[in-house]
Scaffold this motif. Structure first.
Motif, mmCIF file in Angstrom:
data_model
loop_
_atom_site.group_PDB
_atom_site.id
_atom_site.type_symbol
_atom_site.label_atom_id
_atom_site.label_comp_id
_atom_site.label_asym_id
_atom_site.label_seq_id
_atom_site.Cartn_x
_atom_site.Cartn_y
_atom_site.Cartn_z
ATOM 1 N N ARG A 17 51.340 119.914 119.891
ATOM 2 C CA ARG A 17 50.453 118.817 119.512
ATOM 3 C C ARG A 17 49.023 119.322 119.377
ATOM 4 N NH1 ARG A 17 52.770 113.475 122.635
ATOM 5 N NH2 ARG A 17 54.966 114.007 122.429
ATOM 6 N N ASN A 18 48.234 118.584 118.610
ATOM 7 C CA ASN A 18 46.874 119.010 118.323
ATOM 8 C C ASN A 18 46.046 119.172 119.590
ATOM 9 O OD1 ASN A 18 44.821 119.581 116.311
ATOM 10 N ND2 ASN A 18 43.850 117.678 116.947
ATOM 11 N N ALA A 46 46.853 122.369 121.497
ATOM 12 C CA ALA A 46 46.242 123.540 120.869
ATOM 13 C C ALA A 46 44.738 123.592 121.149
ATOM 14 C CB ALA A 46 46.498 123.523 119.360
ATOM 15 N N ASP A 47 44.076 122.432 121.144
ATOM 16 C CA ASP A 47 42.630 122.396 121.409
ATOM 17 C C ASP A 47 42.318 122.846 122.832
ATOM 18 O OD1 ASP A 47 42.063 121.533 118.863
ATOM 19 O OD2 ASP A 47 41.756 119.428 119.413
#
Length: 201
Positions: A53-54, A57-58
């Motif tokens: 999921r975004n 990753a962040d």
């Protein structure tokens, strides 16, 4: 009525490999063909991961960037590399701080347990139990001196980072604290990361 099976669907279906009687080893992990990316080995069983999921990753990017700015040259920072704990365990923490010699070489595919100080897991919904229970147990048994766990704090984007230190007598981790807006610790070296900076990503 059930759905029909076409020749095309059968052709593209991959059979599940039959594990050896005692489970797989780390050597198997690196040799088995067609394993999905980021497959881990826990107690002899291959574990695959869901699509990233975004936010996950962040958080990884935030921690990797912050660590690379913080750690002295005797250490390096690895991202999503297998750590060989023993012949039946090869987890892949999202982030590892390792001795610098361990990250040299373009063809390296894993780190040794004795080179990792600490392993950092970024918890995802499909791996909560493994990241909170199974992996810390295996890391502690292997003697990794520190373990960090970053997870989502409610609905906030900012990660909550748990800091654990190994009790060498019990080979289990002692929880030393939680960090929300900023993580500032002095082991294995002085590390200072602004966790609130994720709001800018």
């Amino acid at each position: 009525m059930g759905g029909t099976t076409t020749a095309e669907s059968v052709e593209h279906r991959r059979p599940w490999p039959v594990p050896p009687p005692d489970g797989y080893t780390v050597d198997d992990l690196f040799a088995l063909p067609d394993l999905p990316p980021h497959t881990e080995l826990i107690d002899g069983s291959p574990i695959t991961v869901s699509p990233q999921r975004n936010l996950h990753a962040d958080v990884i990017g935030l921690l990797v960037g912050g660590l690379r700015r913080s750690v002295p040259k005797k250490y390096g920072v690895g991202r999503e590399m297998t750590v060989v704990l023993d012949r039946r365990n090869g987890p892949e923490p999202e982030v590892s701080v390792v001795f610098a010699d361990a990250v040299r070489g373009p063809d390296r595919t894993s780190y040794r347990a004795q080179d990792v100080v600490p392993a950092i897991e970024v918890v995802s919904p499909d791996a909560e139990s493994r990241d909170r229970t199974a992996k810390p147990y295996e890391y502690g048994t292997a003697g990794l001196p520190r373990f960090r766990r970053a997870e989502r704090d409610g609905t906030d984007r900012r990660p909550l980072v748990h800091v654990d230190e190994l009790d060498p007598l019990t080979r289990s981790y002692v929880h030393m604290g939680m960090h929300r807006d900023r993580i500032k610790v002095d082991k294995p070296c002085t590390i200072d990361i602004d966790l609130a900076a994720i709001d800018e990503l």
